[in-house]
Design an enzyme around this catalytic site. Sequence first.
Site, PDB file in Angstrom:
ATOM      1  N   ARG A  43      -3.599 -11.257  -4.882  1.00 49.42           N
ATOM      2  CA  ARG A  43      -4.913 -11.218  -5.512  1.00 49.42           C
ATOM      3  C   ARG A  43      -5.303 -12.623  -5.945  1.00 49.42           C
ATOM      4  NH1 ARG A  43      -5.867  -7.168  -3.376  1.00 49.42           N
ATOM      5  NH2 ARG A  43      -6.399  -5.133  -4.240  1.00 49.42           N
ATOM      6  N   HIS A  55     -10.167 -12.224   2.572  1.00 50.73           N
ATOM      7  CA  HIS A  55      -9.523 -11.046   1.970  1.00 50.73           C
ATOM      8  C   HIS A  55      -9.344  -9.940   3.022  1.00 50.73           C
ATOM      9  CE1 HIS A  55      -8.833  -8.595  -1.956  1.00 50.73           C
ATOM     10  NE2 HIS A  55      -8.117  -8.110  -0.955  1.00 50.73           N
TER      11      HIS A  55
HETATM   12  N1  LIG Z   1      -5.023  -9.317   0.740  1.00 52.88           N
HETATM   13  C1  LIG Z   1      -4.978  -8.081   1.179  1.00 52.88           C
HETATM   14  O1  LIG Z   1      -5.565  -7.750   2.217  1.00 52.88           O
HETATM   15  C2  LIG Z   1      -4.143  -7.073   0.431  1.00 52.88           C
HETATM   16  C3  LIG Z   1      -3.916  -5.824   1.013  1.00 52.88           C
HETATM   17  C4  LIG Z   1      -3.116  -4.905   0.349  1.00 52.88           C
HETATM   18  C5  LIG Z   1      -2.556  -5.238  -0.895  1.00 52.88           C
HETATM   19  N2  LIG Z   1      -2.796  -6.462  -1.421  1.00 52.88           N
HETATM   20  C6  LIG Z   1      -2.181  -6.821  -2.727  1.00 52.88           C
HETATM   21  O2  LIG Z   1      -0.766  -6.725  -2.622  1.00 52.88           O
HETATM   22  C7  LIG Z   1      -0.261  -6.235  -3.856  1.00 52.88           C
HETATM   23  C8  LIG Z   1       1.146  -5.690  -3.681  1.00 52.88           C
HETATM   24  O3  LIG Z   1       1.127  -4.472  -2.968  1.00 52.88           O
HETATM   25  P1  LIG Z   1       2.438  -3.542  -2.880  1.00 52.88           P
HETATM   26  O4  LIG Z   1       2.050  -2.320  -2.148  1.00 52.88           O
HETATM   27  O5  LIG Z   1       3.604  -4.316  -2.401  1.00 52.88           O
HETATM   28  O6  LIG Z   1       2.640  -3.214  -4.445  1.00 52.88           O
HETATM   29  P2  LIG Z   1       3.917  -2.588  -5.172  1.00 52.88           P
HETATM   30  O7  LIG Z   1       4.734  -1.797  -4.209  1.00 52.88           O
HETATM   31  O8  LIG Z   1       3.405  -1.924  -6.408  1.00 52.88           O
HETATM   32  O9  LIG Z   1       4.794  -3.869  -5.561  1.00 52.88           O
HETATM   33  C9  LIG Z   1       4.415  -4.768  -6.557  1.00 52.88           C
HETATM   34  C10 LIG Z   1       5.560  -5.736  -6.754  1.00 52.88           C
HETATM   35  O10 LIG Z   1       5.177  -6.712  -7.738  1.00 52.88           O
HETATM   36  C11 LIG Z   1       6.187  -6.764  -8.749  1.00 52.88           C
HETATM   37  N3  LIG Z   1       5.599  -7.117 -10.035  1.00 52.88           N
HETATM   38  C12 LIG Z   1       4.580  -6.501 -10.699  1.00 52.88           C
HETATM   39  N4  LIG Z   1       4.380  -7.092 -11.887  1.00 52.88           N
HETATM   40  C13 LIG Z   1       5.283  -8.082 -11.991  1.00 52.88           C
HETATM   41  C14 LIG Z   1       5.596  -9.032 -12.978  1.00 52.88           C
HETATM   42  N5  LIG Z   1       4.922  -9.083 -14.141  1.00 52.88           N
HETATM   43  N6  LIG Z   1       6.607  -9.902 -12.741  1.00 52.88           N
HETATM   44  C15 LIG Z   1       7.315  -9.860 -11.591  1.00 52.88           C
HETATM   45  N7  LIG Z   1       7.068  -8.964 -10.596  1.00 52.88           N
HETATM   46  C16 LIG Z   1       6.068  -8.099 -10.807  1.00 52.88           C
HETATM   47  C17 LIG Z   1       6.772  -5.378  -8.792  1.00 52.88           C
HETATM   48  O11 LIG Z   1       8.015  -5.403  -9.439  1.00 52.88           O
HETATM   49  P3  LIG Z   1       8.963  -4.105  -9.492  1.00 52.88           P
HETATM   50  O12 LIG Z   1       9.521  -3.965  -8.082  1.00 52.88           O
HETATM   51  O13 LIG Z   1      10.003  -4.444 -10.474  1.00 52.88           O
HETATM   52  O14 LIG Z   1       8.082  -2.944  -9.877  1.00 52.88           O
HETATM   53  C18 LIG Z   1       6.828  -5.064  -7.296  1.00 52.88           C
HETATM   54  O15 LIG Z   1       7.983  -5.631  -6.727  1.00 52.88           O
HETATM   55  C19 LIG Z   1      -1.313  -5.194  -4.264  1.00 52.88           C
HETATM   56  O16 LIG Z   1      -1.270  -4.945  -5.646  1.00 52.88           O
HETATM   57  C20 LIG Z   1      -2.612  -5.878  -3.856  1.00 52.88           C
HETATM   58  O17 LIG Z   1      -3.112  -6.631  -4.938  1.00 52.88           O
HETATM   59  C21 LIG Z   1      -3.576  -7.380  -0.789  1.00 52.88           C
END
Ligand SMILES: NC(=O)c1ccc[n+]([C@@H]2O[C@H](COP(=O)([O-])OP(=O)(O)OC[C@H]3O[C@@H](n4cnc5c(N)ncnc54)[C@H](OP(=O)(O)O)[C@@H]3O)[C@@H](O)[C@H]2O)c1
Length: 313
Positions: free
Chosen positions: A228, A276
């Site tokens: 993000r 994005h």
């Molecule tokens: N650019 C694009 O086209 C696009 C598309 C899709 C998604 N995204 C972004 O990608 C993000 C991740 O997606 P995902 O499906 O992988 O999410 P997810 O499965 O919820 O994973 C989030 C990861 O971030 C870690 N995290 C959260 N808060 C943290 C903190 N304060 N300190 C350290 N680590 C932290 C979590 O830790 P834990 O494992 O300990 O819970 C987890 O490993 C989404 O939230 C979205 O913003 C972007």
Amino acid sequence: MSILLVFNRHPARFLAALEAEAPKCAVHVWPTDVDPSAIRYIVAWKPAVGIIERFTQTQVIFSYGAGVDHLLLDPGLPKGVPIVRLVEPDLTQRMSEYVLLHTLMHHRRMTEYLELQRQGRWHEHWEPVTQDVRVGVMGLGVLGRAAAEKLRMFGYRVAGWSRTRRAAEGVECYAGMDELDAFLARTEILIALLPDTPATRGIIDARLIGKLATNPDLPGPVLINAGRGRLHVETDVIEALNSGALYAASLDVFEAEPLPAASPLWQHPRVVITPHNASNSPPAGVARYVLEQIARHERGLPLANVVDPAHGY
Ligand SMILES: NC(=O)c1ccc[n+]([C@@H]2O[C@H](COP(=O)([O-])OP(=O)(O)OC[C@H]3O[C@@H](n4cnc5c(N)ncnc54)[C@H](OP(=O)(O)O)[C@@H]3O)[C@@H](O)[C@H]2O)c1
């Protein structure tokens, strides 16, 4: 079963996909004059504040994307109604492709070769061997773990950082603020795949960039942000690129989107900008995912991928 779609633009492809998958299902698109009490499920992408709370009989709110920051901005979201985020194989695959593509691009110094090509100059840069390049993935969730796995299969030395302790084969795992500096000190190419939460906002600032490692065969560290825009402080990133504290960056997300025309990032020779779309949600896959989850919910089974509002993801 009535589903309402609340999007920031007309979701024509998703609507068609839902209707193809479930022809008997009543699907409404906001704005609509449907009786609000008829709606049981909402699928939303960047809904305007105040719409969702009108539908008081909603049982589940689905995010059309993996991130839910766009939903949690709404202070009127009904308490106790589960929010389900998107986990979908094509979305995961596309994000891994983006991460691998941009890691390779900077490791193989492609922005410099493109510049040389524009100048009609034949010049070779030194490039490190893959096994010596240390990549660090911030966020070891669904997308971060899949990307880390692909990078590892390609031969990179991969580490990951998450909030809670994670384990992934062949990936050095770091957890929490106490281990962030150690993770940065061994990271030459930093991939940001964190959610936008109060704890992660602005985390990639000048101080953090200053702690990254530099590969002896590259001009400096690299930032790839596909998480993000609010994860990075844009002025700090620009300053780091200008001073050489960062060699290059690939940015898919920005503090303000679309990226304003006046941003110096557009013109920077070592920056690759995408709008994005590192990983767009595939309409047919999302339709199947939402319908499967609804079917589970209606059979009394637990929903998958439910957001924890206390942590914001
Ligand atoms: N650019 C694009 O086209 C696009 C598309 C899709 C998604 N995204 C972004 O990608 C993000 C991740 O997606 P995902 O499906 O992988 O999410 P997810 O499965 O919820 O994973 C989030 C990861 O971030 C870690 N995290 C959260 N808060 C943290 C903190 N304060 N300190 C350290 N680590 C932290 C979590 O830790 P834990 O494992 O300990 O819970 C987890 O490993 C989404 O939230 C979205 O913003 C972007």
